[in-house]
Write a protein that holds these residues in place. Structure first.
Motif, PDB file in Angstrom:
ATOM      1  N   ALA A 187       0.851  -1.228  -0.001  1.00  0.00           N
ATOM      2  CA  ALA A 187       0.054  -0.051  -0.298  1.00  0.00           C
ATOM      3  C   ALA A 187       0.758   1.254   0.027  1.00  0.00           C
ATOM      4  O   ALA A 187       0.532   2.256  -0.756  1.00  0.00           O
ATOM      5  N   ILE A 188       1.895   1.249   0.776  1.00  0.00           N
ATOM      6  CA  ILE A 188       2.695   2.495   0.845  1.00  0.00           C
ATOM      7  C   ILE A 188       3.484   2.571  -0.350  1.00  0.00           C
ATOM      8  O   ILE A 188       3.622   3.621  -0.769  1.00  0.00           O
ATOM      9  N   ILE A 189       4.101   1.483  -1.045  1.00  0.00           N
ATOM     10  CA  ILE A 189       4.834   1.801  -2.242  1.00  0.00           C
ATOM     11  C   ILE A 189       3.755   2.110  -3.392  1.00  0.00           C
ATOM     12  O   ILE A 189       4.036   3.149  -4.058  1.00  0.00           O
ATOM     13  N   GLU A 190       2.503   1.660  -3.271  1.00  0.00           N
ATOM     14  CA  GLU A 190       1.726   2.219  -4.316  1.00  0.00           C
ATOM     15  C   GLU A 190       1.296   3.660  -3.945  1.00  0.00           C
ATOM     16  O   GLU A 190       1.187   4.520  -5.038  1.00  0.00           O
ATOM     17  N   LYS A 191       1.074   4.082  -2.955  1.00  0.00           N
ATOM     18  CA  LYS A 191       1.157   5.556  -2.516  1.00  0.00           C
ATOM     19  C   LYS A 191       2.144   6.332  -3.130  1.00  0.00           C
ATOM     20  O   LYS A 191       1.975   7.343  -3.802  1.00  0.00           O
ATOM     21  N   GLU A 192       3.412   5.996  -2.927  1.00  0.00           N
ATOM     22  CA  GLU A 192       4.391   6.665  -3.232  1.00  0.00           C
ATOM     23  C   GLU A 192       4.477   6.630  -4.919  1.00  0.00           C
ATOM     24  O   GLU A 192       4.876   7.842  -5.413  1.00  0.00           O
ATOM     25  N   TRP A 193       4.387   5.454  -5.170  1.00  0.00           N
ATOM     26  CA  TRP A 193       4.207   5.669  -6.549  1.00  0.00           C
ATOM     27  C   TRP A 193       3.410   6.454  -7.524  1.00  0.00           C
ATOM     28  O   TRP A 193       3.689   7.057  -8.354  1.00  0.00           O
ATOM     29  N   LEU A 194       2.140   6.573  -6.811  1.00  0.00           N
ATOM     30  CA  LEU A 194       1.002   7.639  -7.455  1.00  0.00           C
ATOM     31  C   LEU A 194       1.662   8.852  -7.171  1.00  0.00           C
ATOM     32  O   LEU A 194       1.458   9.622  -8.274  1.00  0.00           O
ATOM     33  N   GLN A 195       2.376   9.139  -5.874  1.00  0.00           N
ATOM     34  CA  GLN A 195       2.746  10.366  -5.832  1.00  0.00           C
ATOM     35  C   GLN A 195       3.868  10.850  -7.004  1.00  0.00           C
ATOM     36  O   GLN A 195       3.777  12.024  -7.394  1.00  0.00           O
ATOM     37  N   VAL A 196       4.903  10.121  -7.171  1.00  0.00           N
ATOM     38  CA  VAL A 196       5.741  10.154  -8.314  1.00  0.00           C
ATOM     39  C   VAL A 196       5.194  10.414  -9.700  1.00  0.00           C
ATOM     40  O   VAL A 196       5.624  11.606 -10.224  1.00  0.00           O
ATOM     41  N   PHE A 197       3.904   9.915  -9.715  1.00  0.00           N
ATOM     42  CA  PHE A 197       3.397  10.162 -11.241  1.00  0.00           C
ATOM     43  C   PHE A 197       2.806  11.492 -11.091  1.00  0.00           C
ATOM     44  O   PHE A 197       2.331  12.060 -12.499  1.00  0.00           O
ATOM     45  N   ARG A 198       2.189  11.678 -10.009  1.00  0.00           N
ATOM     46  CA  ARG A 198       1.542  13.049 -10.019  1.00  0.00           C
ATOM     47  C   ARG A 198       2.138  14.124 -10.011  1.00  0.00           C
ATOM     48  O   ARG A 198       1.946  15.361 -10.603  1.00  0.00           O
ATOM     49  N   ASP A 199       3.515  14.192  -9.552  1.00  0.00           N
ATOM     50  CA  ASP A 199       4.595  15.242  -9.671  1.00  0.00           C
ATOM     51  C   ASP A 199       5.466  15.020 -10.921  1.00  0.00           C
ATOM     52  O   ASP A 199       6.193  14.150 -10.381  1.00  0.00           O
ATOM     53  N   PRO A 200       5.343  15.701 -11.830  1.00  0.00           N
ATOM     54  CA  PRO A 200       6.355  15.351 -12.875  1.00  0.00           C
ATOM     55  C   PRO A 200       7.572  15.475 -12.658  1.00  0.00           C
ATOM     56  O   PRO A 200       8.710  15.072 -13.360  1.00  0.00           O
ATOM     57  N   SER A 201       8.022  16.210 -11.684  1.00  0.00           N
ATOM     58  CA  SER A 201       9.329  16.715 -11.438  1.00  0.00           C
ATOM     59  C   SER A 201      10.226  15.484 -10.942  1.00  0.00           C
ATOM     60  O   SER A 201      11.364  15.409 -11.529  1.00  0.00           O
ATOM     61  N   ALA A 202       9.677  14.556 -10.551  1.00  0.00           N
ATOM     62  CA  ALA A 202      10.257  13.139  -9.743  1.00  0.00           C
ATOM     63  C   ALA A 202      10.817  12.486 -11.337  1.00  0.00           C
ATOM     64  O   ALA A 202      11.759  11.675 -11.429  1.00  0.00           O
ATOM     65  N   LEU A 203       9.855  12.555 -12.238  1.00  0.00           N
ATOM     66  CA  LEU A 203      10.008  11.667 -13.500  1.00  0.00           C
ATOM     67  C   LEU A 203      11.181  12.369 -14.299  1.00  0.00           C
ATOM     68  O   LEU A 203      12.080  11.928 -14.983  1.00  0.00           O
ATOM     69  N   ALA A 234      15.241  12.830 -17.406  1.00  0.00           N
ATOM     70  CA  ALA A 234      15.818  13.719 -18.211  1.00  0.00           C
ATOM     71  C   ALA A 234      17.069  14.345 -17.571  1.00  0.00           C
ATOM     72  O   ALA A 234      18.064  14.608 -18.319  1.00  0.00           O
ATOM     73  N   LEU A 235      17.273  14.247 -16.392  1.00  0.00           N
ATOM     74  CA  LEU A 235      18.423  14.480 -15.760  1.00  0.00           C
ATOM     75  C   LEU A 235      19.510  13.621 -16.207  1.00  0.00           C
ATOM     76  O   LEU A 235      20.735  14.419 -16.373  1.00  0.00           O
ATOM     77  N   PRO A 236      19.519  12.484 -16.013  1.00  0.00           N
ATOM     78  CA  PRO A 236      20.679  11.605 -16.400  1.00  0.00           C
ATOM     79  C   PRO A 236      20.873  11.934 -17.739  1.00  0.00           C
ATOM     80  O   PRO A 236      22.337  11.932 -18.167  1.00  0.00           O
ATOM     81  N   LEU A 237      19.952  12.149 -18.630  1.00  0.00           N
ATOM     82  CA  LEU A 237      20.479  12.145 -19.917  1.00  0.00           C
ATOM     83  C   LEU A 237      21.103  13.493 -20.363  1.00  0.00           C
ATOM     84  O   LEU A 237      22.247  13.352 -20.976  1.00  0.00           O
ATOM     85  N   ILE A 238      20.675  14.663 -19.532  1.00  0.00           N
ATOM     86  CA  ILE A 238      21.402  15.920 -19.967  1.00  0.00           C
ATOM     87  C   ILE A 238      22.822  15.889 -19.435  1.00  0.00           C
ATOM     88  O   ILE A 238      23.573  16.321 -19.800  1.00  0.00           O
ATOM     89  N   MET A 239      22.682  15.259 -18.094  1.00  0.00           N
ATOM     90  CA  MET A 239      24.169  15.412 -17.325  1.00  0.00           C
ATOM     91  C   MET A 239      25.023  14.349 -18.130  1.00  0.00           C
ATOM     92  O   MET A 239      26.316  14.869 -18.215  1.00  0.00           O
ATOM     93  N   LEU A 240      24.734  13.297 -18.380  1.00  0.00           N
ATOM     94  CA  LEU A 240      25.533  12.201 -19.157  1.00  0.00           C
ATOM     95  C   LEU A 240      25.987  13.007 -20.657  1.00  0.00           C
ATOM     96  O   LEU A 240      27.363  12.904 -20.712  1.00  0.00           O
TER      97      LEU A 240
END
Lengths: 370, 379
Positions: B13-29, B34-40
């Motif tokens: 349940a906690i994993i699911e909740k965190e997972w939803l949160q990740v997808f609702r705030d696009p900055s984590a995605l 994007a960050l690894p690509l730009i930096m690399l």
């Protein structure tokens, strides 16, 4: 009218500083870790290859092989010469990174050298995983090996290339890197102090209060910029004092230029931070912006790897990298004693970036208000 | 058995909740993809220790054919870009002002002295504030000068030892025959990127909950410490692993770094490293309980220490002993060895396992500290 605006901006800056000062932990963690990093890393930083471990396989039974082995007792280049008895062990030592380079002295080494006209061959194997370090080490080893049996009759030409090093004759790594480290410290503090300034108000909900207050957007942006500038100036004063008084890196340029250029630089970083902050709706986003800006800006500044080594496109891109210009200014004023006329052009991009970012922050701020 | 079932259910349940949160705030995605690509891309192209086109001022006070031949010799090498100065003074000023990295001075009596063989005839002055570059320029310039001498008919140049030596040296660089430093630096960039992403992703998670007050809500439920920690780490760990895969693909197919090890070894060592990086972020967040503070600490603790102590651009062996001892506490140091080995040498299991177990040990310390610091109830 203008005067009143200035007073209001100053009052807002005072409020920002007071709210930071009340949180003792935040204040301590703003200054102490960066300054500690400056001190620790100034001792750590070095691109020299010394204290290396090598592995040697001496297949020669004669005296020459042993005498060459002795030649590797050179400190501080080598820390340890690991002796092995077979190729397999040599490979294993290299593979497991117990040694950076391997040397093989062949079976016929003494015999070849016994013959007055004969030559012998020594094999060096370098660990390509650390290409730069092992390449340099390979150079040292081959110098030692070649110099070991130099024909006494060799005529040494006098038509030499006399080399000298200015500013840092012994090439002390710390001297070369300290201005850059100080620059990183003040950049980090300026960024950390300014990036959450607006986004935090949004997150905690005080943004609306700020909007309905009698402050104009310009006053708010300037007030916050002043607060960030003040905090980062304190950090810069600490960092630069440490390197000038503590590490005895002499200030060779004029003091006024040193202070003026530092303040201008900090202003440019604070305005970038405010721009990031004005764009973000949450603190997480402004933190992300900070992570997106700081590491690339520092790594592409010429701090550890010269800007000249970069491909042309990336070099042109570093025109907007404020850290790069500040590094040129700091090194020029602190180590080389560059002329004022040569320092001034570096300040042009700093000024331009500061103006653009403050304006953009104000525009973003105003847009968010509506 | 029932207790375990409940635990698992709560964890999911906690994993699911965190997972939803990740997808609702696009900055984590954005951070994960994007960050690894730009930096690399930036690091891959931008970080290079191979100097070329270094600006060198050449002060030719002598205009004889010999002096001109000297200029041509320096102009011919791709590593140095000579810039002409008419006299010594202006060249020295250019060096002081940082316009050139070194100057080469051939004085007005250059050709005279050169013919008569009086030493030394040409002077090279480098900018000592660029310590590494200074050495490189000296080596290049000596090489160019030796070639110039031999073109002028002087068989024996300055480095006579090489020619006169009776011992030949055969040097071979294993794992990296073409001696590309990029092959070593790119895996090092991945280490830095994952270290930053790992702690950035998790650092705001718990602090944000404390600030928003949702932590109290979670604590009032029957969730245990273990479920809380694992539940919060899992989604971000998976995002970090995705970033690691992107980095490997870009390094292999864009930068052409060989990938001689197995995907299994890469995923295994990266997973252990990411557990350590994400738990470091979560620990910071748990202790600080404020987003501003934890992002400060995350930035300061993940960027510079990993940049300097990973051993990619700076030599750990050359550091003084107390600082060398300090580097052992940073997982980046071990992970760099793992990645450089996996990319260039292959699966050297004894080495990889040893390094991975050190990283695992550090991760364990972080997790233990977190268990201690995570409250199970409100105070």
């Amino acid at each position: 009218m203008f005067f009143e605006s200035c007073v209001r901006a100053l009052m807002l800056a005072r409020k920002e500083l007071m709210s930071i000062a009340t949180n003792r932990l935040a204040l301590v963690s703003l200054f102490i870790p960066p300054i500690m990093q400056l001190i620790i890393f100034s001792f750590a930083i070095s691109q020299e290859v010394t204290n290396a471990r090598i592995v040697a396989l001496n297949l020669d039974v004669g005296a020459e092989g042993e005498s060459l082995m002795k030649a590797f007792n050179v400190r501080p280049i080598f820390r340890e010469v690991l002796r092995v008895g077979s190729y397999r062990e040599l490979d294993e030592a290299l593979e497991n990174q117990r040694a950076l380079a391997g040397i093989v002295i062949p079976q016929d080494f003494s015999r070849s050298l016994l013959d007055p006209k004969g030559t012998a061959t020594v094999q060096i194997t370098l660990d390509g995983r650390r290409a730069n370090a092992s390449g340099i080490l390979g150079g040292y080893i081959s110098q030692i090996v070649s110099a070991h049996k130099v024909e006494a009759t060799a005529e040494v030409s006098t038509r030499g290339l006399a080399t000298r090093r200015w500013f840092n004759p012994n090439l002390v790594a710390r001297t070369g890197f300290l201005p850059g480290l100080a620059c990183i410290v003040m950049t980090s503090v300026a960024m950390i102090a300014s990036a959450p300034l607006i986004s935090r108000e949004r997150e905690t909900g005080t943004f609306d209060q700020l909007v309905v207050s009698p402050f104009s957007p310009t006053e708010i942006v300037f007030g916050k910029a002043l607060a960030g500038l003040f905090l980062s100036s304190v950090a810069a004063a600490f960092a630069l004092s440490i390197i000038v008084f503590g590490f005895k890196i002499p200030l060779k340029g004029p003091l006024w230029l040193f202070i003026a250029s530092t303040e201008l630089y900090l202003t440019s970083i604070v305005s970038i931070g405010l721009f990031i902050s004005a764009m973000s709706t949450t603190e997480q986003q402004s933190t992300l912006g900070m992570f997106l800006f700081l590491p690339p800006a520092i790594m592409l500044s010429g701090f550890a790897t010269p800007v000249e080594n970069m491909p042309q496109i990336l070099q042109s891109l570093t025109v907007i990298n404020t850290v790069r210009w500040e590094l040129v200014v700091l090194k020029g004023l602190l180590i080389r004693g560059s002329s004022t006329a040569s320092i001034l052009p570096n300040l042009v991009p700093l000024t331009a970036i500061a103006i653009v970012c403050v304006t953009a922050a104000r525009v973003m701020f105003k847009r968010r208000m509506e | 058995m029932r207790g375990f079932g409940n635990k698992l259910e709560r964890l999911l349940a906690i994993i699911e909740k965190e997972w939803l949160q990740v997808f609702r705030d696009p900055s984590a995605l954005l951070v994960a993809f994007a960050l690894p690509l730009i930096m690399l891309f930036i690091f891959g192209y931008g970080l290079s220790l191979d100097a070329d086109h270094v600006k060198v001022g050449v002060a030719l006070e002598d205009r004889s054919p010999t002096a001109r031949a000297l200029w041509i010799a320096f102009d011919a090498t791709p590593y140095l870009s000579p810039i002409f100065y008419a006299d010594r003074g202006s060249a020295e000023r250019a060096l002081t002002d940082g316009e050139v990295r070194a100057i080469l001075v051939a004085s007005s009596d250059f050709s005279q002295q050169f013919e008569s063989g009086i030493a030394p005839t040409v002077q090279l002055i480098t900018d000592g504030s660029e310590t590494n570059l200074s050495l490189i320029i000296e080596a290049y310039a000596q090489g160019v000068y030796a070639r110039f001498l031999s073109n002028q008919g002087y068989e024996r140049g300055i480095s006579t030892s090489n020619l006169a030596s009776r011992i030949n040296v055969e040097t071979q660089m294993r794992y990296n025959v073409s001696r590309l430093t990029r092959n070593s630096i790119t895996p090092g960039s991945i280490v830095l990127i994952l270290a930053m992403i790992g702690s950035l992703l998790t650092t705001l998670v718990v602090a944000r909950e404390w600030e928003r007050g949702t932590m109290e809500a979670t604590l009032s439920t029957s969730v245990g410490k273990f479920e809380m920690i694992v539940g919060k780490l899992t989604p971000y760990f998976l995002l970090g692993l995705a970033a690691a895969c992107i980095c490997a693909l870009v390094s292999r197919y864009v930068f052409g770094v060989p990938f001689r090890g197995s995907i299994f070894a890469y995923v295994l060592t990266s997973s252990i490293f990411l557990i350590s990086a994400t738990s470091q972020g979560l620990l910071i967040s748990t202790v600080c309980r404020s987003q501003t503070l934890s992002s400060q600490i995350a930035l300061l603790s993940s960027f510079l220490p990993n940049y300097i102590f990973s051993g990619v651009l700076f030599e750990i062996d050359a550091m003084p002993a107390p600082i060398r001892a300090l580097t052992y506490a940073f997982p980046a140091r071990y992970y760099t060895v793992c990645l450089q080995t996996i990319f260039m040498a292959g699966d050297v299991w004894p080495l990889l396992l040893r390094m991975a177990s050190y990283i695992g040990l550090i991760a364990l310390v972080f997790i233990t500290a977190m268990i201690v610091k995570t409250p199970t109830r409100l105070e």
